[in-house]
Design a protein around this motif. Structure first.
Motif, PDB file in Angstrom:
ATOM      1  N   LYS A  40       0.836  -1.206   0.000  1.00  0.00           N
ATOM      2  CA  LYS A  40       0.000   0.000   0.000  1.00  0.00           C
ATOM      3  C   LYS A  40       0.874   1.262   0.000  1.00  0.00           C
ATOM      4  N   TYR A  41       1.886   1.274   0.839  1.00  0.00           N
ATOM      5  CA  TYR A  41       2.779   2.433   0.911  1.00  0.00           C
ATOM      6  C   TYR A  41       3.493   2.652  -0.430  1.00  0.00           C
ATOM      7  N   ALA A  42       3.995   1.566  -1.016  1.00  0.00           N
ATOM      8  CA  ALA A  42       4.696   1.682  -2.302  1.00  0.00           C
ATOM      9  C   ALA A  42       3.744   2.201  -3.384  1.00  0.00           C
ATOM     10  N   ALA A  43       2.508   1.720  -3.396  1.00  0.00           N
ATOM     11  CA  ALA A  43       1.535   2.165  -4.399  1.00  0.00           C
ATOM     12  C   ALA A  43       1.210   3.645  -4.233  1.00  0.00           C
ATOM     13  N   GLU A  44       1.174   4.112  -2.991  1.00  0.00           N
ATOM     14  CA  GLU A  44       0.883   5.531  -2.730  1.00  0.00           C
ATOM     15  C   GLU A  44       2.066   6.419  -3.096  1.00  0.00           C
ATOM     16  N   GLN A  45       3.265   5.998  -2.751  1.00  0.00           N
ATOM     17  CA  GLN A  45       4.460   6.820  -2.947  1.00  0.00           C
ATOM     18  C   GLN A  45       5.027   6.732  -4.366  1.00  0.00           C
ATOM     19  N   TRP A  46       4.948   5.559  -4.977  1.00  0.00           N
ATOM     20  CA  TRP A  46       5.528   5.323  -6.307  1.00  0.00           C
ATOM     21  C   TRP A  46       4.494   4.580  -7.155  1.00  0.00           C
ATOM     22  N   PRO A  47       3.389   5.236  -7.510  1.00  0.00           N
ATOM     23  CA  PRO A  47       2.270   4.545  -8.171  1.00  0.00           C
ATOM     24  C   PRO A  47       2.602   3.933  -9.528  1.00  0.00           C
ATOM     25  N   ASN A  48       3.589   4.437 -10.221  1.00  0.00           N
ATOM     26  CA  ASN A  48       3.924   3.916 -11.546  1.00  0.00           C
ATOM     27  C   ASN A  48       5.237   3.146 -11.564  1.00  0.00           C
ATOM     28  N   GLN A  49       5.622   2.648 -10.399  1.00  0.00           N
ATOM     29  CA  GLN A  49       6.904   1.951 -10.263  1.00  0.00           C
ATOM     30  C   GLN A  49       6.656   0.450 -10.112  1.00  0.00           C
ATOM     31  N   SER A  50       7.490  -0.349 -10.760  1.00  0.00           N
ATOM     32  CA  SER A  50       7.400  -1.790 -10.542  1.00  0.00           C
ATOM     33  C   SER A  50       7.968  -2.108  -9.158  1.00  0.00           C
ATOM     34  N   LEU A  51       7.609  -3.268  -8.651  1.00  0.00           N
ATOM     35  CA  LEU A  51       8.080  -3.730  -7.346  1.00  0.00           C
ATOM     36  C   LEU A  51       8.859  -5.016  -7.569  1.00  0.00           C
ATOM     37  N   ALA A  52       9.861  -5.253  -6.730  1.00  0.00           N
ATOM     38  CA  ALA A  52      10.671  -6.460  -6.874  1.00  0.00           C
ATOM     39  C   ALA A  52      11.008  -7.025  -5.504  1.00  0.00           C
ATOM     40  N   LEU A  53      11.283  -8.316  -5.486  1.00  0.00           N
ATOM     41  CA  LEU A  53      11.727  -8.965  -4.251  1.00  0.00           C
ATOM     42  C   LEU A  53      12.453 -10.248  -4.590  1.00  0.00           C
ATOM     43  N   SER A  54      13.227 -10.701  -3.644  1.00  0.00           N
ATOM     44  CA  SER A  54      13.900 -11.984  -3.729  1.00  0.00           C
ATOM     45  C   SER A  54      13.170 -12.896  -2.752  1.00  0.00           C
ATOM     46  N   ALA A  55      12.382 -13.825  -3.285  1.00  0.00           N
ATOM     47  CA  ALA A  55      11.518 -14.662  -2.454  1.00  0.00           C
ATOM     48  C   ALA A  55      12.188 -15.990  -2.126  1.00  0.00           C
ATOM     49  N   GLN A  56      11.996 -16.428  -0.903  1.00  0.00           N
ATOM     50  CA  GLN A  56      12.385 -17.791  -0.601  1.00  0.00           C
ATOM     51  C   GLN A  56      11.551 -18.683  -1.514  1.00  0.00           C
ATOM     52  N   LEU A  57      12.151 -19.693  -2.061  1.00  0.00           N
ATOM     53  CA  LEU A  57      11.525 -20.519  -3.085  1.00  0.00           C
ATOM     54  C   LEU A  57      10.134 -21.022  -2.668  1.00  0.00           C
ATOM     55  N   GLY A  58       9.978 -21.383  -1.422  1.00  0.00           N
ATOM     56  CA  GLY A  58       8.701 -21.900  -0.944  1.00  0.00           C
ATOM     57  C   GLY A  58       7.592 -20.866  -0.872  1.00  0.00           C
ATOM     58  N   LEU A  59       7.924 -19.589  -1.041  1.00  0.00           N
ATOM     59  CA  LEU A  59       6.921 -18.524  -0.962  1.00  0.00           C
ATOM     60  C   LEU A  59       6.522 -17.975  -2.330  1.00  0.00           C
ATOM     61  N   GLN A  60       6.977 -18.617  -3.384  1.00  0.00           N
ATOM     62  CA  GLN A  60       6.670 -18.152  -4.743  1.00  0.00           C
ATOM     63  C   GLN A  60       5.169 -18.029  -4.969  1.00  0.00           C
ATOM     64  N   ASN A  61       4.390 -19.029  -4.608  1.00  0.00           N
ATOM     65  CA  ASN A  61       2.939 -18.985  -4.823  1.00  0.00           C
ATOM     66  C   ASN A  61       2.283 -17.890  -3.997  1.00  0.00           C
ATOM     67  N   TYR A  62       2.776 -17.656  -2.793  1.00  0.00           N
ATOM     68  CA  TYR A  62       2.228 -16.597  -1.946  1.00  0.00           C
ATOM     69  C   TYR A  62       2.360 -15.240  -2.636  1.00  0.00           C
ATOM     70  N   TYR A  63       3.546 -14.913  -3.099  1.00  0.00           N
ATOM     71  CA  TYR A  63       3.773 -13.622  -3.740  1.00  0.00           C
ATOM     72  C   TYR A  63       3.062 -13.521  -5.093  1.00  0.00           C
ATOM     73  N   SER A  64       2.881 -14.649  -5.767  1.00  0.00           N
ATOM     74  CA  SER A  64       2.156 -14.654  -7.035  1.00  0.00           C
ATOM     75  C   SER A  64       0.729 -14.149  -6.849  1.00  0.00           C
TER      76      SER A  64
END
Length: 161
Positions: free
Chosen positions: A106-130
């Motif tokens: 929510k904070y990222a969407a408010e502050q940088w509405p046209n910016q992509s987001l990225a993260l390095s996910a632990q492999l087991g959390l791929q479906n969660y972030y999807s």
């Protein structure tokens, strides 16, 4: 228990010495001790980041943490990078991690509405972030002894992803 938490969002310069110490202490306990993930946590990115964290009123300590590394003026096209998710062990499986992540989104969407987001996910959390619109952009890799995968949530342009 979530009602006893005080949520904060601060830049590096806004953090008090005690808050910074508590954040680093939590990160060391979670990543180095619990996960036995040996890497240089102090990577000179804290200074160019926004720090989202929760303190417990009774304990007065940081119990949940997320770092948002923000794009610099020189690299405006870089995504907002979500990193260093850490949650005190006794606060897990209570929805606080989900709240932490959603507050970061929510904070990222408010502050940088046209910016992509990225993260390095632990492999087991791929479906969660999807479920939040993140897509895989790398093959699995070892990050400090824990398998990870890079994921990106594309920027919204004119209200469309």
């Amino acid at each position: 228990m979530e009602n006893s938490l005080d949520w904060q969002i601060k830049t590096y310069s806004q953090l008090t010495k005690d808050e910074l110490y508590q954040i680093l202490h939590l990160r060391q306990r979670v990543f180095m001790l619990e996960q036995a993930s040996l890497y240089l946590d102090l990577d000179n990115k804290d200074q160019q980041s926004v720090h989202l964290f929760a303190c417990e009123h009774a304990k007065h300590g940081v119990v949940a943490y997320l770092r948002l590394v923000i794009p610099t003026i020189e690299h405006k096209e870089q995504p907002v990078y979500f990193a260093r998710f850490a949650l005190e062990e006794k606060y897990r499986s209570q929805g606080i991690g989900k709240t932490l992540f959603e507050k970061g989104l929510k904070y990222a969407a408010e502050q940088w509405p046209n910016q992509s987001l990225a993260l390095s996910a632990q492999l087991g959390l791929q479906n969660y972030y999807s479920k939040y619109g993140f897509v895989v952009v790398s093959t699995p890799y070892d990050d400090g002894g824990v398998m990870h995968i890079d994921m990106v949530k594309p920027a919204k342009v004119d209200g469309h992803a």
